[in-house]
Design an enzyme around this catalytic site. Structure first.
Site, short mmCIF file in Angstrom:
data_model
loop_
_atom_site.label_atom_id
_atom_site.label_comp_id
_atom_site.label_asym_id
_atom_site.label_seq_id
_atom_site.Cartn_x
_atom_site.Cartn_y
_atom_site.Cartn_z
N ASP A 22 42.77 40.39 42.38
CA ASP A 22 44.15 40.03 42.09
C ASP A 22 44.36 38.52 42.26
O ASP A 22 43.67 37.88 43.04
CB ASP A 22 45.08 40.81 43.03
CG ASP A 22 46.53 40.76 42.57
OD1 ASP A 22 46.78 40.41 41.40
OD2 ASP A 22 47.41 41.07 43.39
N ASN A 24 44.78 36.21 39.50
CA ASN A 24 44.35 35.35 38.39
C ASN A 24 45.52 34.56 37.81
O ASN A 24 45.40 33.38 37.52
CB ASN A 24 43.73 36.19 37.26
CG ASN A 24 42.43 36.85 37.67
OD1 ASN A 24 41.93 36.59 38.75
ND2 ASN A 24 41.92 37.70 36.81
N HIS A 39 42.21 34.49 34.18
CA HIS A 39 41.30 35.61 33.91
C HIS A 39 39.91 35.07 33.54
O HIS A 39 38.89 35.60 33.99
CB HIS A 39 41.82 36.47 32.76
CG HIS A 39 43.16 37.10 33.05
ND1 HIS A 39 43.43 37.71 34.25
CD2 HIS A 39 44.29 37.23 32.31
CE1 HIS A 39 44.68 38.18 34.23
NE2 HIS A 39 45.21 37.90 33.07
N SER A 67 44.12 48.16 34.84
CA SER A 67 44.78 49.40 35.25
C SER A 67 45.55 50.01 34.09
O SER A 67 45.84 49.33 33.09
CB SER A 67 45.74 49.12 36.41
OG SER A 67 46.86 48.42 35.94
N THR A 68 45.90 51.27 34.24
CA THR A 68 46.75 51.94 33.23
C THR A 68 48.04 51.14 33.05
O THR A 68 48.53 50.95 31.93
CB THR A 68 47.09 53.37 33.73
OG1 THR A 68 45.88 54.02 34.09
CG2 THR A 68 47.80 54.17 32.67
N LEU A 133 21.83 47.62 41.84
CA LEU A 133 23.27 47.83 42.00
C LEU A 133 23.87 48.61 40.83
O LEU A 133 23.55 48.35 39.67
CB LEU A 133 23.96 46.45 42.08
CG LEU A 133 25.49 46.45 42.11
CD1 LEU A 133 26.00 46.91 43.48
CD2 LEU A 133 26.04 45.07 41.79
N ARG A 190 41.04 43.55 48.78
CA ARG A 190 42.04 43.08 47.81
C ARG A 190 42.28 41.59 48.04
O ARG A 190 42.53 41.16 49.16
CB ARG A 190 43.36 43.83 47.94
CG ARG A 190 44.36 43.33 46.89
CD ARG A 190 45.63 44.12 46.80
NE ARG A 190 46.36 43.68 45.60
CZ ARG A 190 47.10 44.45 44.84
NH1 ARG A 190 47.24 45.72 45.12
NH2 ARG A 190 47.71 43.96 43.78
N GLU A 209 37.75 51.32 55.06
CA GLU A 209 38.33 50.17 55.74
C GLU A 209 38.95 49.27 54.68
O GLU A 209 38.37 49.07 53.60
CB GLU A 209 37.23 49.39 56.49
CG GLU A 209 36.60 50.17 57.63
CD GLU A 209 37.60 50.45 58.75
OE1 GLU A 209 38.47 49.61 59.01
OE2 GLU A 209 37.49 51.53 59.36
#
Ligand code: FPP
Length: 248
Positions: A22, A24, A39, A67-68, A133, A190, A209
């Site tokens: 979050d 950008n 972005h 996200s939606t 990964l 976040r 966590e």
């Protein structure tokens, strides 16, 4: 100050880390530029974090890329994000291959533009045999959508007689989530100083966590990931038990 990377306990690296990228837009504003600029610079952070995650042996990294709810953003921004995704997939696939990274997605991919879906499919197939990964991109994803979808599928199976009411428990439910193949994230990060979950992996983070940082996503680098994991390793995870029970 010694790098956080050297201070990590190699035996307690989380298997799965999830990230809400979050800030950008605010980063771009700070630099007097349009949101898209934020972005674009966020892709650099994605590259660094994916590399760092691979280096310390994280098995799964889920990034909340779209996200939606993001479909409600102004059309030019949505289009720019989709273009950015196409370019990122095209430009990064060789590097992902070199780093032995596998790619998967969660979310309602049927909503994504055909061009993005095609590129994604191609890239997923290209990286399919890699063993390092697992990079999981959440695209057109929302947790409520995922959970409702799971409920619908379970109800259908119940009607068809494949699932009996008494068989429904958390283990069965998880099989109907997009993340069925992946262990729950031990750590959720976040960025940008917001203290919200924003409809991300609501079921899966029951015991995760949570780590919040003021850094805006385009400023976040692998060293910040290592710092978050260092912080994580210094917490006590009790899963509802007492401290005494954990040492028994
Ligand atoms: C949130 O910042 C970020 C997004 C909605 C998009 C994330 C996308 C990228 C980092 C680039 C492409 C991704 C990949 C995987 C290559 P925001 O716009 O909500 O920021 P704000 O809260 O400051 O407005």
């Amino acid at each position: 100050m010694e790098s956080f990377r050297n201070r990590l306990d190699k035996n307690r690296i989380p298997k799965h880390v999830a990230v809400i990228m979050d800030g950008n837009g605010r980063w771009a504003e700070k630099h007097g530029r349009a949101r898209v600029f934020g972005h674009e610079n966020g892709v650099e952070s994605v590259r660094s974090v994916v590399e760092g995650a691979g280096e310390i042996g994280i098995k799964h990294l889920t990034l909340y890329a779209f996200s939606t709810e993001n479909w409600e953003r102004p059309k030019p921004e949505v289009e720019a994000l989709m273009e950015l995704l196409v370019h990122a997939i095209d430009n990064e696939s060789e590097l992902l291959m070199k780093n032995n990274v596998r790619l998967t997605t969660i979310g309602d991919l049927s909503k994504m533009p055909l061009k993005v879906k095609e590129r994604l499919d191609r890239c997923i197939r290209f990286l399919n045999n890699n063993t390092g990964l697992n990079l999981i991109l959440a695209l057109s994803y929302s947790s409520k959508w995922e959970i409702i979808n799971a409920v619908k599928n379970i109800v259908n199976e119940t009607i068809d007689g494949n699932v009996k009411l008494e068989m429904i428990n958390d283990k069965l439910f998880e099989k109907y989530l997009n993340t069925a193949e992946t262990p729950d994230p031990e750590l959720l990060i976040r960025t940008s100083g917001e203290f919200r979950i924003s409809n991300f992996l609501l079921w899966q983070i029951a015991y995760s966590e949570l780590y919040f940082t003021e850094k805006l996503w385009p400023d976040f680098r692998k060293e910040d990931l290592f710092e978050a994991i260092f912080d994580f390793q210094n917490r006590e995870r009790r899963f509802g038990k007492t401290s005494e029970q954990l040492t028994m």
